[in-house]
Enzyme design. Structure first.
Site, mmCIF file in Angstrom:
data_model
loop_
_atom_site.group_PDB
_atom_site.id
_atom_site.type_symbol
_atom_site.label_atom_id
_atom_site.label_comp_id
_atom_site.label_asym_id
_atom_site.label_seq_id
_atom_site.Cartn_x
_atom_site.Cartn_y
_atom_site.Cartn_z
ATOM 1 N N GLY B 40 0.633 -1.111 0.071
ATOM 2 C CA GLY B 40 0.015 0.235 -0.111
ATOM 3 C C GLY B 40 0.759 1.268 -0.007
ATOM 4 N N GLY B 42 -0.456 4.586 0.188
ATOM 5 C CA GLY B 42 -1.313 5.728 0.412
ATOM 6 C C GLY B 42 -0.557 6.687 1.800
ATOM 7 N N LEU B 43 -1.496 7.280 2.346
ATOM 8 C CA LEU B 43 -0.638 8.183 3.465
ATOM 9 C C LEU B 43 0.073 7.357 4.507
ATOM 10 C CD1 LEU B 43 -3.568 10.875 4.194
ATOM 11 C CD2 LEU B 43 -1.294 11.135 2.956
ATOM 12 N N HIS B 266 -20.937 8.183 5.777
ATOM 13 C CA HIS B 266 -20.683 9.693 5.840
ATOM 14 C C HIS B 266 -22.071 10.306 5.237
ATOM 15 C CE1 HIS B 266 -19.126 13.428 4.861
ATOM 16 N NE2 HIS B 266 -18.027 12.966 5.397
ATOM 17 N N SER B 284 -17.397 16.705 0.754
ATOM 18 C CA SER B 284 -16.679 17.066 2.145
ATOM 19 C C SER B 284 -17.511 17.479 3.164
ATOM 20 C CB SER B 284 -15.575 18.161 2.082
ATOM 21 O OG SER B 284 -14.950 18.446 3.031
ATOM 22 N N ARG B 330 -20.322 12.448 12.419
ATOM 23 C CA ARG B 330 -20.840 12.152 11.191
ATOM 24 C C ARG B 330 -22.066 10.878 11.371
ATOM 25 N NH1 ARG B 330 -15.263 11.245 7.750
ATOM 26 N NH2 ARG B 330 -15.051 13.376 7.145
ATOM 27 N N HIS B 401 -18.525 5.082 3.551
ATOM 28 C CA HIS B 401 -17.097 6.089 3.469
ATOM 29 C C HIS B 401 -15.853 5.605 4.073
ATOM 30 C CE1 HIS B 401 -14.831 9.735 2.913
ATOM 31 N NE2 HIS B 401 -14.735 9.899 4.080
ATOM 32 N N GLU B 425 -5.940 3.048 7.744
ATOM 33 C CA GLU B 425 -7.528 2.504 7.668
ATOM 34 C C GLU B 425 -7.638 1.064 8.170
ATOM 35 O OE1 GLU B 425 -9.883 3.862 4.748
ATOM 36 O OE2 GLU B 425 -11.669 2.802 5.427
ATOM 37 N N ARG B 435 -15.517 7.569 13.513
ATOM 38 C CA ARG B 435 -14.341 8.496 13.201
ATOM 39 C C ARG B 435 -14.534 9.867 12.934
ATOM 40 N NH1 ARG B 435 -11.942 10.467 9.192
ATOM 41 N NH2 ARG B 435 -12.882 9.314 7.400
#
Lengths: 252, 641
Positions: B40, B42-43, B266, B284, B330, B401, B425, B435
């Site tokens: 992975g 990603g971030l 979401h 958003s 959320r 989401h 995640e 979250r």
């Protein structure tokens, strides 16, 4: 809606490709362009024909995976829009569409509409970064940045690396892509120490990957889904010349 | 199964500092002797791969996208939280910690969340140093906005593209290490299995998505940063390729799975339009800073929104949660929207939509100001819906989401398999049952930049790791089972496409294990999913071969895993007899329809263990518990009223 599609089919990198015609029936104007291809593919699989391979992932216009030529225009007719965000309401019922992959020496076709864009990664690896190791940063607010510079850097940084600029350019130039990164980092104080080396190294990597030069046709800006301005190419040229004159012996 | 969360002793504020000192180090000269696999980019994965390479480890990084820059973190819009208190509005590490614990409805670990809050400020420093163009004020300092579940402004942002800019920062750091030869990058390469040798994670089996070649890679430790599993619902805000395969394969190899039923729905997404729809698009949460959510007071009111006078509108979030208003968390905002639509007040053709109205903000601030804040989101909305949100309110509806559940990890981010670490995640750790907005980016980067570089050294320095190569029999066996599975998928030659199965699974999951769940529905799902799975393995139709780009085959492998995993989610939802955060069991609610927790019996992480052979279907799933101990926060009924 009913459409007639002429789609580039090519089995793999070595195979010879050709245009194949398909009918796309029962298309809703609210579908995205890729959802239209999904529907065509479901039909193809049912009749036993290989589905059309196309790159896509986020389908919200930000990952930069998707991108095809639609009637000769990268990402199709709508301004500032990636292929995944293009909707069928942009077309007329009964229209004929020619769907092709990006075509450039630096982007070999891997299958159907999928091309290999790893050249872009290699250009970034040549200098599209600030050399700062994790943990060595000072407090974020210790580097104030003029708002207009920060905004301008953001505009350049918005590039998604889709490659439409290359596909639209008759020289297959990657200068809009390169200039966006060079401009972003040269506008910010963090990018200053490597400013000259970055311009020299990224331009040199771009040339090694087989991309051409800019001859001011502005086709890239016209198709860019993030509306990256060709002003950055002017900036890149200035950065490059200045660096080349200041450091004639720099590594290229 | 023994679960030891390895939470350090001592006061909350000094646990991480003390722990860092207690962790063993790997000397600079020895780091280059270790190989680390990161799956992975990603971030979480990108930041981990870059940082570990900077430290001198040899890193191999894998992603299924054609470039690490395209990982789905890129799509995060609104922002990233950090307890900088640059606004002087009362923020602090402790407040971010408390808001996150409370936002998660008291189902996360105190120590982990406190560490997250502690390192949050460093993330902003690091990203700014990389050249991430965060929004700034005229004085040149960083700007902030507000997000749900907080009464301070602590969210840093880059227009509506914060995830993109943070990911490009991590990608640039990763690219620097790839250029330097310290990271070997494998794009268009999908992990199919985890390989254990002597009970430790020692490598992975991957498939080259261009040539179909199956290959093994050996290492001293494996890091999974493969994101969430929201696509089990078919329609979600995730990218089309996002999948559960890597974490589910690890689960079948013995890694425990924490809270699989904790899913985030979401509140502000563009509503579903037709049955051809392939994904849902998020608008958003930051829009709730300036947008007001409402529905008509009367049922079935078909008037145009502009024709409905203020007195006939129900601003239901402002009415029900006056102190947080439109910035309620959320899970609460989503459930309220669902309630309004279920009561017949929904808007739009389908009746599954509520208005998000900017008229007041536009008249207060002017259209230009709104454009500067949200221009790209408004444009995206118009491209998709063909409606101009400057002129008429957006129509929104909740959508899947994020998944708070994930592989169980201890304080060191290591799973129950020694050497297998899980970040972002993909792990279960920091968000409890819900979250808060702008916390996913924070957690992904905290794990990758500031936690794993310390904790993995401790593992490497304190474990006996014999040299292992891919010629080891465990690798051969795993490769064989992957080849066999692909062969099976291709040889079914039935009549239904992969997507048709995926849609059907998604519908079961959304109806029975979505925003509201009940016993009967979950039991039905637990019957329907195995039936669908059986049909999948008998009637799937994939054309072509393994030795080529075969997108149907890629999807089929992922859907096959979703068809097993969905069952685990329903089982988890069924056994958690309470409502908390995103997990709303209709049997457990307060008289005014709020989630009713059961702290006496369920103040724990449900930790699932796979039973049966790793290569065959599960014989069962065994439930364990990690009790959550609250020493600093008093368990309270969450109130945003």
């Amino acid at each position: 809606m009913k459409l007639k599609l002429h789609v580039w089919r090519q089995k793999d990198k070595a195979a010879k490709g050709r245009m194949v015609t398909y009918n796309a029936d029962n298309i809703s104007p609210n579908m995205s362009f890729l959802e239209m291809l999904d529907v065509v593919n479901e039909g193809l699989i049912t009749t036993g024909e290989d589905p059309i391979a196309f790159a896509h992932d986020c389908r919200e216009g930000i990952c930069g995976s998707c991108g095809v030529m639609v009637n000769g225009v990268a990402h199709g007719p709508q301004d500032a829009t990636t292929t995944c965000q293009l909707h069928m309401r942009s077309f007329q019922d009964g229209e004929e569409l020619y769907i092709e992959p990006w075509r450039a020496k630096g982007f070999p076709v891997l299958r159907d509409l999928i091309v290999d864009r790893s050249a872009f990664d290699r250009i970034i690896q040549a200098g599209g970064f600030v050399s700062v190791n994790t943990g060595s940063a000072q407090d974020a607010n210790a580097i104030p940045i003029r708002k207009s510079d920060a905004d301008e850097a953001f505009n350049a940084a918005a590039c998604i690396g889709c490659g439409a600029c290359v596909a639209a350019c008759k020289n297959a130039s990657a200068m809009l892509f390169v200039s966006a990164k060079v401009a972003q980092l040269s506008l910010l104080p963090q990018g200053q120490p490597e400013r000259q080396d970055r311009a020299l190294n990224m331009v040199s990597a771009m040339q090694n990957e087989g991309f051409g030069n800019c001859t001011n046709q502005y086709e890239c800006e016209a198709v860019c889904p993030k509306q990256i301005s060709t002003d950055y190419i002017a900036r890149l040229n200035r950065e490059f010349i200045k660096a080349a004159l200041t450091y004639p012996d720099a590594k290229k | 199964m023994k679960l030891d969360a390895k939470i350090p002793a001592g006061p909350l504020e000094s646990k991480w500092e003390n722990h860092k000192f207690d962790l063993k180090l790997v000397s600079p000269a020895n780091k280059r002797k270790f190989e680390i696999i990161v799956v992975g980019s990603g971030l979480a994965g990108g930041s981990a791969a870059a940082t570990l390479a900077e430290l001198g480890y040899n890193v191999k990084c894998f992603c299924f996208q054609d470039s690490p820059r395209r990982a789905h973190s890129i799509a995060a819009q609104g922002g990233i939280n950090a307890a900088k208190n640059y606004r002087g509005d009362g923020d602090s590490i402790h407040r971010l910690f408390y808001d996150t614990i409370k936002g998660g409805d008291f189902r996360s670990r105190e120590a982990n969340v406190h560490r997250l809050a502690e390192v949050s400020g460093h993330i902003i420093d690091q990203c700014v140093a990389q050249g991430v163009p965060f929004a700034r004020e005229y004085g040149g300092l960083l700007d902030n906005r507000s997000f749900g579940g907080a009464q301070v402004s602590r969210t840093f942002y880059a227009r509506g593209q914060t995830g993109q800019q943070l990911l490009l920062g991590a990608y640039s750091a990763l690219s620097r290490q790839i250029g330097a030869g310290q990271v070997q990058m494998f794009p268009k390469t999908e992990m199919l299995d985890l390989v254990l040798v002597d009970g430790k994670a020692r490598g992975i089996v991957v498939r080259d998505l261009v040539t179909g070649a199956m290959e093994s890679h050996a290492a001293d430790a494996v890091i999974l940063a493969t994101g969430g599993y929201g696509n089990v619902f078919y329609l979600s805000t995730n990218a089309k390729g996002s999948n559960v395969t890597a974490t589910y394969r690890a689960y079948k190899r013995g890694a425990a799975f924490g809270n699989p039923c904790f899913t985030q729905i979401h509140p502000t997404c563009i509503p579903v339009k037709g049955d051809y729809q392939s994904k849902l698009t998020l608008m958003s949460e930051s829009l709730r800073n300036d947008g007001r959510v409402w529905v008509p007071k009367s049922k079935g009111d078909k008037r145009a929104p502009a024709d409905i006078p203020d007195s006939e509108r129900d601003y239901f979030l402002e009415r029900k949660y006056p102190s947080f208003g439109n910035l309620a968390p959320r899970d609460i905002a989503s459930r309220s929207a669902k309630e309004a639509c279920d009561a017949g007040q929904g808007v739009g053709e389908s009746g599954f939509g509520v208005y998000l109205d900017f008229a007041d903000s536009i008249s207060r601030l002017g259209e230009d100001q709104i454009r500067a804040r949200y221009g790209n989101l408004f444009d995206m909305y118009e491209r998709i819906t063909d409606e101009n949100p400057y002129k008429m309110p957006m129509r929104i509806y909740p959508a899947v989401h994020y998944t708070m559940g994930g592989l169980w990890v201890d304080y060191n981010l290591m799973s129950t398999i020694p050497g297998l670490h899980v970040l972002g995640e993909a792990n279960f750790s920091d968000h409890g049952a819900n979250r808060l907005g702008a916390s996913a980016l924070m957690q992904g980067l905290a794990d990758g930049y500031f936690v794993i570089p310390y904790t993995i050294a401790n593992y490497l320095a304190s474990s006996k790791l014999e040299k292992v190569t891919t010629s080891h029999e465990s690798f051969k066996a795993a490769e064989d089972s992957c080849r066999k599975r692909v062969g099976q998928l291709l040889s079914i030659k039935g009549s239904r496409t992969v997507d048709s199965f995926h849609r059907e699974l998604g519908k079961i999951m959304w109806d029975k294990c979505g925003m509201a769940r009940d016993r009967a529905g979950l039991q039905e799902a637990l019957k329907a999913i195995p039936k669908l799975r059986e049909e999948f393995w008998q009637d799937l139709k994939i054309l072509g071969t393994n030795e080529e780009i075969n997108q149907s085959l890629e999807k089929a492998g992922r859907v096959a895993d979703f068809l097993e995993f969905g069952e685990l989610m329903c089982l988890d939802a069924l056994t958690r007899e309470e409502s908390c955060g995103g997990h709303f069991r209709t049997e457990h609610q307060t008289p005014d329809g709020e989630a009713l927790r059961n702290d006496e019996n369920f103040c724990h992480v449900a930790v699932w263990e796979h039973e049966g052979d790793a290569t065959g279907p599960a014989k069962g799933h065994k439930r364990h518990q990690e009790e959550l101990v609250y020493e600093h926060v008093k368990l309270a009924t969450r109130s945003y009223k």
